[in-house]
Design an enzyme around this catalytic site. Structure first.
Site, PDB file in Angstrom:
ATOM      1  NE  ARG A   1      84.686 -13.554  28.734  1.00  0.00           N
ATOM      2  CZ  ARG A   1      84.384 -12.340  29.188  1.00  0.00           C
ATOM      3  NH1 ARG A   1      84.808 -11.961  30.381  1.00  0.00           N
ATOM      4  NH2 ARG A   1      83.660 -11.502  28.485  1.00  0.00           N
TER       5      ARG A   1
ATOM      6  CG  ASP B   1      85.396  -4.162  38.646  1.00  0.00           C
ATOM      7  OD1 ASP B   1      84.215  -4.550  38.544  1.00  0.00           O
ATOM      8  OD2 ASP B   1      86.053  -3.748  37.672  1.00  0.00           O
TER       9      ASP B   1
ATOM     10  CE1 TYR C   1      79.511  -3.907  30.972  1.00  0.00           C
ATOM     11  CE2 TYR C   1      78.811  -1.634  31.291  1.00  0.00           C
ATOM     12  CZ  TYR C   1      79.811  -2.580  31.251  1.00  0.00           C
ATOM     13  OH  TYR C   1      81.105  -2.204  31.493  1.00  0.00           O
ATOM     14  CE  LYS C   2      81.077  -7.080  32.818  1.00  0.00           C
ATOM     15  NZ  LYS C   2      81.527  -7.424  31.466  1.00  0.00           N
TER      16      LYS C   2
ATOM     17  CG  PHE D   1      88.107  -5.003  32.557  1.00  0.00           C
ATOM     18  CD1 PHE D   1      87.612  -6.046  31.800  1.00  0.00           C
ATOM     19  CD2 PHE D   1      87.987  -3.712  32.062  1.00  0.00           C
ATOM     20  CE1 PHE D   1      86.997  -5.816  30.576  1.00  0.00           C
ATOM     21  CE2 PHE D   1      87.379  -3.470  30.837  1.00  0.00           C
ATOM     22  CZ  PHE D   1      86.880  -4.527  30.088  1.00  0.00           C
TER      23      PHE D   1
HETATM   24  C1  LIG Z   1      85.691  -6.255  35.511  1.00  0.00           C
HETATM   25  C2  LIG Z   1      85.321  -5.122  34.601  1.00  0.00           C
HETATM   26  N1  LIG Z   1      85.604  -3.864  34.975  1.00  0.00           N
HETATM   27  C3  LIG Z   1      85.299  -2.810  34.171  1.00  0.00           C
HETATM   28  C4  LIG Z   1      84.682  -3.003  32.959  1.00  0.00           C
HETATM   29  C5  LIG Z   1      84.337  -1.846  32.040  1.00  0.00           C
HETATM   30  O1  LIG Z   1      84.153  -0.649  32.716  1.00  0.00           O
HETATM   31  P1  LIG Z   1      83.162   0.482  32.164  1.00  0.00           P
HETATM   32  O2  LIG Z   1      81.778   0.104  32.603  1.00  0.00           O
HETATM   33  O3  LIG Z   1      83.663   1.738  32.755  1.00  0.00           O
HETATM   34  O4  LIG Z   1      83.260   0.473  30.676  1.00  0.00           O
HETATM   35  C6  LIG Z   1      84.366  -4.306  32.540  1.00  0.00           C
HETATM   36  C7  LIG Z   1      83.693  -4.526  31.232  1.00  0.00           C
HETATM   37  O5  LIG Z   1      83.397  -5.599  30.802  1.00  0.00           O
HETATM   38  C8  LIG Z   1      84.703  -5.384  33.385  1.00  0.00           C
HETATM   39  O6  LIG Z   1      84.451  -6.644  33.013  1.00  0.00           O
END
Ligand SMILES: Cc1ncc(COP(=O)(O)O)c(C=O)c1O
Length: 423
Positions: free
Chosen positions: A384, A211, A236-237, A134
C-alpha cells in the site's frame, strides 16, 4: 494556493525507450508540506499513521505546560476540550457540530453506538457488513450479534479486493436491521458512495453506519446530508492526530433523543456533571456517548493537527489527492507491469491510497523501508502506498517507482528481512 498547473511527467522505464511524456492537469504547487515535521526519506504511509504537524507538537507542549504550572486547575480549560474540537471535525465530515464528538476509538465507539441503536425486533434482526471490512469492525459486530442471538452476514467480494453494489443489494433482505460499511476499503482503497448506498439501505428499511477511517482528512464528506445513521473514524491517519489519537463518532440528529446504552459520567450534561448525583443526565447530541475522562495530552495533539485543516478547501484537497494517485497508477502501469493495481481506476471509486499486488509484496515493502521509503504491506500480497495531498510530491512518487523497478530488476529485495509490525 495557486491554481491547477500543467506539468509533464515522464512515465518511461529507465533504460528503455521513454514513453511519450504525459500531460495532465495537476496542482503541483498545492502543498502544506512546510507544516509537517518530515522524517528523512520518502513517507508514503499516511493512511496508517499521518506525519506530525509542527502545530501538533506545539499544542502538546502547551498543554504539558498547563499541567506543569496549573496542576488540577488545568481542568477549567481541559473540561470542554473534546467538545471544542467538534466544529473543526464536523467540517471535515459534513455534519453539525452537535452530531460529532471526539472520544474513544473506532472499536469502542462502534460498541457504544451499536449498544444503543441496534435493536433487533420481529423479522428485522440481522447485521450486515462487507467481507473486506477491517477486522475490528467485524469483531464488534460479532459481539452484538452474539449478545442478541442474531447473525452477522457478510457481503462477499467477487475479486477479493472490491465490493460490488449489486452484491450489497442482494444481501439487503427484509431481515437485515443494520448495515455497517467502510467509506474506503483499507486494503484495495475502493471508495463506496456514502450518499447513494445510505439511501439504498434506508429504502430497504435498515439502519446504516459508516467507518470513515480511510476517508476523513483525505476528501470531503456529506455525512448529515447522506442521512447516514451513525459513523465512526480515527484521527491517526489523514488527520495526523498522532499514534493512538482518540477516535470520533457521528450520530445523526434524528437519533439524539435516544439514551446511550453504555453510559459514563463524561457523557453527562456538562452543567450538572460535577453535581455527582446518581442520575445520568445525557449531554445533548453525540457528546452523550463519551464515557470516561478524556486523554488530554492526546487530545492536544489532535487539537494542534486540526490547525492544518483551517481554511483548507476540502474539494481542492481531494483534487490534489486524486492527481497524486492518478500519477502513481500511471507510473506503476508503465514501469511496474509485474505489480497489479488493485485500486479502482475510476476516480469516484478511489480513496487516498494505491494498492499494488505482488507475490513478494512483503519483501518489497521491507526493501523499500531499508532504503528509507516507507510504504506498508497487507497480507497476503498487497503493497500500500499513500501519497498524502498535504505533504507528498510527484517527485517522491517517481523516485519510489524508480527504486521499486530497480529492486525488481536486481532481485535485491529478496534479501530484505521484514522487520517491525507493519512492514
Ligand atoms: C478501517 C479501519 N477501522 C478500524 C481501525 C482500527 O480501529 P481502532 O481505532 O479501534 O484501533 C482501522 C485501523 O487502521 C481501520 O483502518
Amino acid at each position: 494556493m495557486t491554481g491547477p498547473e500543467l506539468r509533464k511527467i515522464s512515465l518511461g522505464r529507465p533504460g528503455q525507450a521513454k514513453a511519450a511524456p504525459v500531460e495532465r492537469a495537476e496542482m503541483s504547487q498545492w502543498s502544506r508540506r512546510e507544516l509537517f515535521a518530515l522524517p528523512g526519506g520518502i513517507y508514503l504511509d499516511g493512511n496508517s499513521l499521518g506525519l506530525m504537524p509542527h502545530s501538533a507538537r506545539e499544542a502538546v507542549l502547551r498543554r504539558l505546560g498547563e499541567w506543569q504550572t496549573q496542576g488540577v486547575s488545568g481542568w477549567d480549560d481541559w473540561f470542554s476540550l473534546a467538545e471544542s474540537l467538534s466544529p473543526a471535525i464536523s467540517r471535515l465530515l459534513g455534519a453539525f457540530p452537535r452530531e460529532v464528538i471526539v472520544t474513544g476509538s473506532i472499536t469502542a465507539n462502534l460498541h457504544a453506538l451499536l449498544s444503543t441503536i441496534y435493536r433487533p425486533s420481529g423479522v428485522r434482526r440481522h447485521l450486515l457488513a462487507t467481507a473486506l471490512d477491517f477486522p475490528t469492525d467485524l469483531y464488534a459486530l460479532q459481539s452484538w450479534a452474539a449478545l442478541h442471538d442474531t447473525e452477522l452476514r457478510l457481503i462477499p467480494s467477487r475479486d477479493g479486493q472490491t465490493i460490488h453494489e449489486g452484491d450489497l443489494l442482494s444481501a439487503l433482505g427484509p431481515d437485515i436491521a443494520l448495515v455497517l460499511l467502510p467509506t474506503v476499503l483499507y486494503r484495495s482503497g475502493q471508495r463506496l458512495d456514502m450518499a447513494r448506498l445510505s439511501a439504498l439501505v434506508h429504502e430497504a428499511g435498515a439502519l446504516v453506519g459508516w467507518d470513515a477511517a480511510h476517508s476523513i482528512g483525505a476528501m470531503p464528506h456529506e455525512l448529515h446530508e447522506s442521512g447516514a445513521d451513525f459513523a465512526v473514524w480515527c484521527h491517526y491517519k489523514y488527520v495526523n492526530g498522532g499514534p493512538g489519537a482518540p477516535g470520533g463518532l457521528f450520530l445523526h440528529e434524528r437519533h439524539h433523543a435516544l439514551m446511550p446504552a453504555l453510559r459514563g459520567w463524561w457523557g453527562n450534561d456538562k452543567a450538572s456533571q460535577f453535581e455527582m448525583t446518581a442520575r445520568f443526565r445525557p449531554a445533548s447530541g453525540a457528546a452523550a456517548y463519551q464515557q470516561g475522562t478524556p486523554p488530554i495530552l492526546s487530545l492536544a495533539a489532535l487539537e494542534g493537527s486540526l490547525e492544518v485543516f483551517e481554511g483548507l478547501d476540502l474539494a481542492e484537497l481531494r483534487t490534489r489527492s486524486l492527481s497524486l494517485t492518478d500519477t502513481l497508477i500511471a507510473l506503476a502501469d508503465v514501469q511496474l507491469p509485474e505489480l497489479r493495481v488493485l485500486t479502482p481506476r475510476d476516480q469516484a471509486r478511489r480513496g487516498g491510497h494505491v494498492s499494488l499486488a505482488h507475490p513478494e509484496a512483503r519483501a518489497l515493502s521491507a526493501a523499500l523501508r531499508s532504503r528509507q521509503i516507507i510504504a506498508d504491506f497487507r497480507a497476503p500480497d498487497v503493497l500500500r502506498l499513500a501519497p498524502v495531498a498535504l505533504y507528498n510530491t510527484e517527485a517522491e512518487l517517481e523516485e519510489t517507482v524508480r527504486v521499486l523497478r530497480e529492486l525488481l530488476d536486481s532481485g535485491d529485495y529478496k534479501e530484505a528481512a521484514p522487520g517491525g509490525l507493519v512492514t
